[in-house]
Write an enzyme that holds these catalytic residues in place. Structure first.
Site, PDB file in Angstrom:
ATOM      1  N   CYS A 226       0.848  -1.170   0.038  1.00  0.00           N
ATOM      2  CA  CYS A 226       0.151  -0.041   0.080  1.00  0.00           C
ATOM      3  C   CYS A 226       0.887   1.377  -0.329  1.00  0.00           C
ATOM      4  O   CYS A 226       1.646   1.595   0.941  1.00  0.00           O
ATOM      5  CB  CYS A 226      -0.935  -0.014   1.249  1.00  0.00           C
TER       6      CYS A 226
ATOM      7  N   CYS B  77       0.057   3.752   2.726  1.00  0.00           N
ATOM      8  CA  CYS B  77       0.624   3.226   4.105  1.00  0.00           C
ATOM      9  C   CYS B  77       2.114   3.542   4.181  1.00  0.00           C
ATOM     10  O   CYS B  77       2.434   3.991   5.169  1.00  0.00           O
ATOM     11  CB  CYS B  77       0.355   1.793   4.152  1.00  0.00           C
TER      12      CYS B  77
END
Length: 108
Positions: free
Chosen positions: A30, A33
């Site tokens: 991600c 993230c």
């Protein structure tokens, strides 16, 4: 300091914690993230003694993510006395994250 969570220590470190706990649900693939990780670490230093900061991988522990209805990441969930009290989804810069956390702390 950001604590690494697993399915084994989630209950003890989050649900039974004395302080509010903000948990970063993340995954290695991600992009947002990865952007949030250093911000989360930086912001954690501002709330020592007021809030615990922790992370858990949704790849390694999908059942914990599922039981907390995490459908998009990064997802920050604030728990207090075992209950979810707030949820922040997506990347936020440090100042915005600090502001959101201060609002939550003002309510709990």
């Amino acid at each position: 300091m950001v604590l690494a969570l697993t399915e084994k220590n989630f209950e003890k470190e989050v649900l039974k914690a004395d302080l509010p706990v903000i948990v970063d649900f993340w995954a290695s693939w991600c992009g947002p993230c990865k952007m949030l990780a250093p911000v989360f670490e930086e912001v954690s230093k501002d709330f020592g003694g007021k809030m615990k900061f922790a992370k858990i991988s949704t790849e390694d522990f999908p059942e914990v993510a599922a039981s907390n209805q995490v459908t998009g990441i990064p997802c920050l969930i604030v728990f207090y006395h075992g209950e979810e009290v707030d949820r922040i989804v997506g990347f936020h810069p440090a100042d915005a994250l600090r502001s959101k956390i201060n609002k939550v702390l003002g309510r709990v």
